[in-house]
Design an enzyme around this catalytic site. Structure first.
Site, short mmCIF file in Angstrom:
data_model
loop_
_atom_site.label_atom_id
_atom_site.label_comp_id
_atom_site.label_asym_id
_atom_site.label_seq_id
_atom_site.Cartn_x
_atom_site.Cartn_y
_atom_site.Cartn_z
N ARG A 1 0.94 -1.27 -0.07
CA ARG A 1 -0.25 0.03 0.05
C ARG A 1 0.86 1.32 0.06
O ARG A 1 0.45 2.45 -0.27
CB ARG A 1 -0.91 -0.15 1.04
CG ARG A 1 -2.01 1.01 1.02
CD ARG A 1 -2.81 0.93 2.30
NE ARG A 1 -2.48 1.27 3.72
CZ ARG A 1 -3.17 1.13 4.71
NH1 ARG A 1 -4.54 1.05 4.76
NH2 ARG A 1 -2.38 1.26 5.65
N GLY A 100 -7.10 -6.34 8.43
CA GLY A 100 -6.36 -5.90 7.39
C GLY A 100 -6.31 -4.43 7.23
O GLY A 100 -6.61 -3.71 7.86
N CYS A 101 -6.03 -4.17 5.98
CA CYS A 101 -5.97 -2.57 5.54
C CYS A 101 -7.47 -1.99 5.95
O CYS A 101 -8.41 -2.51 5.31
CB CYS A 101 -5.65 -2.43 4.12
SG CYS A 101 -6.17 -0.74 3.41
N PHE A 102 -7.75 -1.00 6.57
CA PHE A 102 -8.94 -0.47 7.04
C PHE A 102 -9.83 -0.09 6.05
O PHE A 102 -11.11 0.24 6.31
CB PHE A 102 -8.97 0.40 8.27
CG PHE A 102 -7.93 1.54 8.36
CD1 PHE A 102 -7.37 2.10 7.10
CD2 PHE A 102 -7.45 2.13 9.54
CE1 PHE A 102 -6.45 3.01 7.08
CE2 PHE A 102 -6.69 3.28 9.48
CZ PHE A 102 -6.09 3.73 8.20
N SER A 105 -12.10 -2.61 4.94
CA SER A 105 -12.82 -3.55 5.91
C SER A 105 -14.09 -2.45 6.40
O SER A 105 -15.11 -2.86 6.68
CB SER A 105 -11.84 -3.38 7.03
OG SER A 105 -10.76 -4.46 6.77
#
Length: 309
Positions: A1, A100-102, A105
């Site tokens: 990311r 994981g990556c918010f 989510s």
């Protein structure tokens, strides 16, 4: 990311923070992710030869943090629902999890058809008060990227949120999710009462059997973190509802396993079945459940319409 964030942060507004001791920490907390002042935790020799991840930092070694809360969160309205991010109306409840990556989510939850008052991204289950994104990414705060949900339990059951959590990622991946590795990407669900605890643990046991491998999800009481200032700290405004904003990059590292959680009746504690009966029918899950490849990033931003399944 990191490459995605480098371009985002280069145009984000500057925000000054200070440590709890009122000494400057970083002059611009929104500097490029790829050129942070803070260095991430390094793996030890044993971790490297065994293919493991860097361990969670200990509280006594965590960064000191600050008393100042995240700027511009007070009064901020959710980009999709329009609700105040800090507001918890009477009768509404909270859920906090990390998978994981918010970015992705959070989006999966705000799209649920009914009962979602607001969602927010932030840093949870760590040891540093009021961390910045750069600090959390360094692994030196102990936080994991999380999602806070304020919801109406009369319209959406806690177990619907819980089911989405399990199915939207790989809960067996240790300190990371997909290509995003580090303690800041670990899976976790944090309970506010005994009912939530029992439902999380019971569903974990069922899902673990279905997956056929050990789940590494962290399960802990929210009040365990009171000694460190609290479970939850809001993330920067530019992270809030990021995937719904113009120019957002459709990035998601989550690894849904394509396995549906067993029927509620098969794993729920007997005395909780009536109170926490799912509100979303199985037809909803057949139409909208998380798919392999983190399909949520390319889904519409608007909540799913009731009956659109």
């Amino acid at each position: 990311r990191s490459l995605v964030l480098a371009s985002i942060l280069s145009t984000a507004p500057s925000t000054a923070f200070h440590t709890a001791k009122n000494t400057p920490l970083v002059s611009n907390t929104l500097q490029s992710h790829s050129s942070q002042i803070l260095q991430p935790l390094k793996m030890g020799f044993f971790d490297m030869i065994s293919g493991g991840d860097a361990p969670l930092i200990s509280p006594e070694k965590a960064l000191p943090g600050r008393t100042q809360t995240m700027p511009n969160i007070k009064g901020y309205k959710h980009y999709i629902t329009g609700k105040d991010l800090l507001e918890v109306p009477e009768g509404f409840e909270e859920a906090v999890f990390a998978n994981g990556c918010f970015w992705g989510s959070e989006k999966g939850i705000w799209r649920l058809p009914e009962g979602i008052h607001s969602t927010a991204v932030g840093y949870c289950a760590g040891f540093t008060p009021n961390p910045t994104y750069e600090e959390a990414c360094s692994g030196r705060t102990g936080h994991t990227e999380g999602v806070r949900v304020v919801y109406d339990p009369s319209k959406v059951s806690f177990v619907d949120i819980l089911r989405w959590f399990w199915e939207a990622h790989d809960p067996c991946s240790g300190m990371g999710q997909g290509n995003d590795r580090g303690t800041q990407y670990r899976s976790g669900f944090y309970y506010f009462n005994e009912d939530q605890k029992r439902l999380i643990e019971a569903s974990k046991e069922a899902y673990e059997k279905q997956l056929g491998k050990s789940i590494t999800t962290e399960i802990a009481a929210a009040d365990e973190y009171d000694q460190y200032g609290g479970l939850w700290y809001f993330g920067e405004v530019y992270h809030q509802q990021y995937l719904s904003k113009p120019g957002a990059r459709p990035y998601c590292s989550a690894q849904p396993q394509g396995v549906s959680l067993a029927p509620f009746e098969e794993w729920a504690p007997e005395d909780l079945k009536e109170k926490y009966e799912p509100t979303l029918p199985e037809a909803f899950w057949k139409a909208h459940a998380p798919r392999k490849g983190c399909s949520v990033v390319n889904a519409p931003n608007e909540p799913i319409k009731v009956g659109d399944w």
